[in-house]
Design a protein around this motif. Structure first.
Motif, mmCIF file in Angstrom:
data_model
loop_
_atom_site.group_PDB
_atom_site.id
_atom_site.type_symbol
_atom_site.label_atom_id
_atom_site.label_comp_id
_atom_site.label_asym_id
_atom_site.label_seq_id
_atom_site.Cartn_x
_atom_site.Cartn_y
_atom_site.Cartn_z
ATOM 1 N N GLN A 93 0.856 -1.406 0.178
ATOM 2 C CA GLN A 93 0.041 0.033 0.077
ATOM 3 C C GLN A 93 0.572 1.286 -0.074
ATOM 4 N N VAL A 94 2.105 1.306 0.325
ATOM 5 C CA VAL A 94 2.974 2.697 0.601
ATOM 6 C C VAL A 94 2.848 3.119 -0.688
ATOM 7 N N TYR A 123 -15.544 3.399 -8.277
ATOM 8 C CA TYR A 123 -15.002 3.490 -6.947
ATOM 9 C C TYR A 123 -13.450 3.993 -6.950
ATOM 10 N N ARG A 124 -12.916 3.496 -8.224
ATOM 11 C CA ARG A 124 -11.531 3.897 -8.664
ATOM 12 C C ARG A 124 -11.525 5.445 -8.759
ATOM 13 N N LYS A 139 -4.272 -1.524 -3.378
ATOM 14 C CA LYS A 139 -4.798 -0.422 -4.021
ATOM 15 C C LYS A 139 -5.830 0.385 -3.151
ATOM 16 N N LEU A 140 -6.806 -0.396 -3.425
ATOM 17 C CA LEU A 140 -8.042 -0.313 -2.540
ATOM 18 C C LEU A 140 -7.817 0.279 -1.295
ATOM 19 N N ILE A 141 -7.308 -0.511 -0.281
ATOM 20 C CA ILE A 141 -6.915 -0.019 1.116
ATOM 21 C C ILE A 141 -6.328 1.215 0.964
ATOM 22 N N ALA A 195 -5.555 7.217 2.710
ATOM 23 C CA ALA A 195 -5.317 8.391 2.037
ATOM 24 C C ALA A 195 -6.633 9.338 2.411
ATOM 25 N N GLN A 196 -7.738 8.862 1.937
ATOM 26 C CA GLN A 196 -8.889 9.674 1.717
ATOM 27 C C GLN A 196 -9.356 9.960 3.254
#
Length: 630
Positions: A136-137, A287-288, A528-530, A535-536
């Motif tokens: 995820q980084v 969602y993306r 990527k989803l998580i 971030a949001q």
């Protein structure tokens, strides 16, 4: 020839043996090498000098002085004792200076190495802190950089148990230019409070604790949160966003994160999106678009002029923003009843380009009621779902399907017996019997003969799951098996002439472009989803409850409905007309998907938050993106 080789070998062996004796031998050989070069050269220089002494003793003394000056041995002449004392003093001076230079060099090297490893304290204020290193980084850092694009002095500090240079090179390669945002890397385990304090978390705007790639490492996330508490040493904690994979650790992580902490359960969220995308193809694309900072996303706004008006009236109060809910007493209400009145303390949840683009603009005059379609509610019907493969999220996926299953629904599982047994599959759907039937067929999903006898055309959706990583296995191995399975499905599609509604789960986003599926198909990249969600939420913690409801089965969710359910096919109408048609049904229309651009990159026909003035001719194959309760 043999004798010469033998002598050479003996000489080399003797030389190696002397070198093995350590530093004294090295110093001795160095001295011999210097003398072999310095004395002959000095003799040549003296004997060729026209001003050199005429006597042999004078010339030898000149050779000694020149050699002594070259080797810093003093070069004194006279009695033997005087010469030896001069050489001794020169050697003492040489040892002193060499030792001093060595100490200074070692100290500077250690200091530079420490700085290179990132052991200095970050002095930034209002920065974002990322703790840990996982898949995820790169997504998290990229999104934080995008969120800071309109700020003059943004900063992101990353602390992980990796070499600082290695982290900087990896982030620079995958994130690219950071613009105005300064990227700071610090090396060390995030579970150490002293090293964690280097990121200056007390002055940060948000702290993000990444989940580990290994599901069994969730305790490390809890330990990192405890280390953060210790590093703050009683100071007020900044907003904390963490993620764990196993729900068994979510409570412990929430307790460790404190009142300002939000903990996501990555496996559960991924399972929910897979199920929603299987039921509503194309949803992952929506969602993306919503979750990354490059497009339109969720913000909070309000104008005093709206006080006392109903929520339904606000849907057409913004031309370039889509109203989807309100924040009341700190609690988000997504898609509340249209008659809900807005109070002075309420704030609207909107989808818009940026936090300053939500401006009032009455769009009610753009509505054309003559092209609206009467509402005809659809009846639920049984589902037939095919799951190819099995992993730790599979039981969660079955659970999500089962909770809304209609009597007569079927989930067929095909997987390697090494991954799951028939008994485990049956147990996964026990709570939803008899309305849901579970079947299991053992087999290798990468082999054509396994899939040919499944009658794939009879299923409403096909879910391809990546196998769990095996210790010692390459990270790409799971995606490689998924790609092979997709190749077989693609072959079956060509044979049948029917496009299969496939939802694919992958680990690496780079493999998406390699997948033999339509460009607009649903590919779920869990990491990527998580990362996007974290971030949001780090920028607005109130969004955690919004996303929690969107990914749930009981609250309001994002749906793709046929455009013909809102406007007459073939008629030209503004998007404001679509919004007005959705409002009486308790739906918030937030965008659409054009069928003629379903395979066009990069948007695949998805348009989120279009201008309500936008007019287009709607077809019966277009879809409207709405937020509503199922």
């Amino acid at each position: 020839m043999g004798r010469g080789t033998s002598l050479k070998g003996r000489a080399r062996y003797w030389f190696d043996t002397t070198l093995a004796r350590g530093t004294p031998a090295l110093v001795g050989w160095l001295a011999v090498g210097c003398l072999v070069v310095v004395f002959p050269v000095s003799a040549v220089l003296v004997w060729t000098d026209p001003h050199a002494p005429a006597s042999r003793s004078g010339r030898l003394a000149a050779v000694w002085r020149l050699s002594g000056e070259t080797l810093r041995l003093g070069g004194a002449t006279g009695p033997l004792l005087r010469v030896l004392l001069s050489v001794l003093l020169a050697l003492v001076a040489l040892v002193y200076v060499s030792t001093l230079v060595g100490l200074i060099t070692t100290g500077l090297t250690e200091r530079l190495t420490a700085l290179r490893r990132g052991h200095s304290t970050v002095i930034e204020q209002g920065h974002s802190v990322v703790l840990g290193w996982s898949e995820q980084v790169f997504t998290v850092v990229s999104e934080l950089v995008a969120a800071n694009a309109n700020q003059r002095h943004g900063a992101v500090a990353v602390l992980a148990d990796r070499d600082k240079t290695t982290m900087e090179e990896a982030l620079g390669r995958k994130v690219g230019t950071t613009g105005r945002t300064r990227l700071v890397c610090r090396s060390g385990p995030p579970t150490d409070p002293d090293l964690l304090a280097l990121t200056n978390p007390g002055a940060a705007s948000a702290v993000l604790v990444l989940p580990h790639d290994d599901p069994s490492a969730d305790p490390e996330v809890v330990k990192t949160l405890l280390a953060l508490r210790s590093a703050l040493d009683g100071k007020e904690s900044p907003p904390v966003v963490a993620a764990v994979r196993d729900d068994r650790y979510r409570l412990a992580a929430s307790l460790a994160a404190g009142t300002n902490g939000i903990v996501l359960e990555s496996d559960a969220i991924t399972a929910r999106l897979i199920v929603q995308s299987a039921r509503r193809p194309g949803l992952s694309l929506v969602y993306r678009d919503l979750l990354d900072f490059a497009g339109d996303e969720f913000y909070l706004t309000f104008d005093p002029a709206l006080t006392g008006r109903s929520f339904g009236d606000t849907l057409l109060a913004y031309a370039t923003s889509s109203v989807v809910g309100l924040l009341r007493d700190g609690r988000p209400l997504l898609n509340p009843p249209p008659q809900t009145l807005l109070g002075p303390g309420d704030r609207l949840i909107v989808i818009t380009r940026d936090d300053d683009t939500a401006r009032l603009s009455d769009c009610s005059g753009l509505v054309d009621e003559s092209v609206m379609t009467p509402w005809q509610p659809a009846n639920a019907r049984p589902e037939r779902v095919l799951i190819l493969g099995w992993n730790r999220r599979a039981s969660l996926i079955v659970d999500q399907f089962g909770r809304c299953a209609v009597h007569g629904s079927v989930i067929a599982v095909v997987a390697d017996p090494k991954e799951v047994t028939a008994e485990q599959v049956r147990d996964a759907g026990t709570d939803f019997a008899p309305r849901l039937t579970m079947t299991f067929r053992p087999g290798d999903v990468t082999r054509p003969e396994t899939l040919r006898c499944l009658e794939i055309d009879s299923y409403d959706s096909v879910v391809v799951l990546s196998p769990d990583p095996v210790p010692g296995e390459q990270p790409d191995e799971a995606d490689n098996r998924t790609l092979v399975t997709l190749l077989v499905l693609h072959m079956l599609e060509q044979e049948s002439g029917r496009e299969l509604p496939v939802v694919t789960e992958m680990t690496d986003d780079r493999n998406r472009t390699l997948a033999p599926i339509s460009p607009g198909a649903d590919v779920i990249i869990s990491g990527k989803l998580i990362g996007l969600l974290m971030a949001q939420i780090s920028q607005n913690r109130h969004l955690a409850a919004v996303f929690e409801e969107l990914f749930s089965l009981t609250g309001s969710q994002i749906h793709l409905r046929p455009a013909a359910s809102y406007v007459l096919p073939g008629c030209e109408a503004s998007f404001a007309t679509v919004v007005a048609a959705a409002q009486p049904r308790g739906e918030c229309a937030i965008g659409y998907r054009r069928h003629d651009r379903a395979t066009a990159v990069p948007d695949h026909g998805v348009r989120i938050n279009p201008d309500k003035n936008e007019r287009r001719r709607w077809t019966d194959r277009d879809e409207v993106v709405v937020i509503t309760q199922d």
